[in-house]
Enzyme design. Structure first.
Site: not given
Length: 326
Positions: A81, A92, A184, A192, A217, A311
């Site tokens: 990640d 992300d 998020h 976030h 994700e 993700e």
């Protein structure tokens, strides 16, 4: 703004794909995260958070700690990640890989067993063919859920719709979503940013809108579908400044405030000529207890199930979405 989101996504995607090929049995986690973070920085981008390498039952928040001897082993199901930021605009993304190759000797040159703090099973576990097939299936459940969600995301889709798609996909494949982990929304310098993108239908009728930037994700598991905290920390966040009794803690807090106030950081990022591992731990404890620094607990499935994560970062459009991290 959009171009910077896209640039951050392109950088993260390239490094993610190369890291997935690079992760092999016998490799130290610290070597993998150092390579990933160096590759991101070599482009001129920054890290939107420390690279997470979460193994087997560990779902999230594990990265290499100072002097980490954790080894990747054949059959491990590993979540990679990572994220890049360009002028604060964030990507992300995550991929899960099943580790292949010959295991390394789990002992150092003096015959001492290697310390493996990121693992629940020290040494090199034997993974059966049935277990290996199961891990590939869990990986497929996570990846398929993300694909299915991306296919329905557009202006007006509700958070409940997204959660339902994740849960239905995974349960149809025989697995559970992790319900207390979520995607998020993203904003400049804010990983976030307010919206929580559920992995199950939570009844939230909030709609995504054109122009929203979100990270989706899905986490899949053959375990409980709930994560619990482990008593270990590897990733931290700056909260505030407050005078400390210990001079070392004041020095460390100044470094954190000046260099890591906008994005999360790892303990290993703070090692330097003044702070070895022992001094770092001594200086960091008062910062945590005084609320200046927040520690993120390492998370594992409550029933020790295997976990996969996939993700992407997306930009919501009127009739669909753009994936910046493909």
């Amino acid at each position: 703004m959009l171009d910077k989101y896209r640039e951050a996504g392109k950088i993260a995607s390239k490094v993610r794909n190369e890291a997935a090929k690079k992760a092999t049995a016998g490799m130290k986690v610290v070597d993998l995260v150092d390579w990933i973070e160096s590759e991101i920085k070599s482009t001129g981008a920054g890290l939107s958070f420390p690279c997470n390498i979460s193994i087997n039952q560990i779902a999230a928040h594990y990265t290499a700690v100072p002097n980490d001897d954790t080894l990747l082993c054949n059959g491990d199901i590993v979540k990679i990640d990572l994220g890049a930021e360009v002028d604060g605009y964030i990507s992300d993304t995550a991929v899960t890989v099943i580790i292949e190759g010959d295991n390394a000797d789990p002992y150092d040159e003096d015959g001492k067993p290697l310390n493996m703090p990121g693992r629940l099973d020290d040494g090199n576990p034997v993974v059966t063919d049935d277990e290996l097939e199961e891990r590939y299936n869990i990986l497929d459940a996570s990846a398929t859920a993300l694909e299915n969600v991306i296919s329905i995301v557009k202006d007006g889709v509700t958070l409940n719709d997204i959660g339902k798609e994740v849960e239905t996909t995974m349960q149809d494949m025989g697995y559970n979503p992790i319900t207390n982990l979520a995607g998020h929304s993203l904003e400049q310098y804010n990983l976030h940013a307010g919206l929580s993108i559920p992995n199950y239908p939570d009844g939230n009728t909030t709609q995504l809108k054109e122009g929203d930037h979100v990270a989706i994700e899905p986490f899949a598991t053959n375990g409980a579908g709930i994560v619990s905290d482990l008593p270990q920390y590897a990733i931290y966040s700056y909260i505030k400044s407050k005078p400390q009794r210990q001079p070392l803690s004041n020095q460390l807090l100044k470094n954190i405030r000046n260099n890591y106030s906008q994005f999360n950081f790892a303990g290993r990022h703070l090692l330097n000529d003044k702070f070895d591992e022992r001094k770092l731990n001594r200086a960091l404890r008062p910062l945590i207890s005084s609320g200046c620094v927040y520690p993120f607990a390492v998370l594992k499935d409550k029933n020790d199930g295997m976990v996969a994560q996939t993700e992407h970062t997306i930009i919501v459009e009127k009739e669909g979405c753009e994936v910046t991290t493909l």
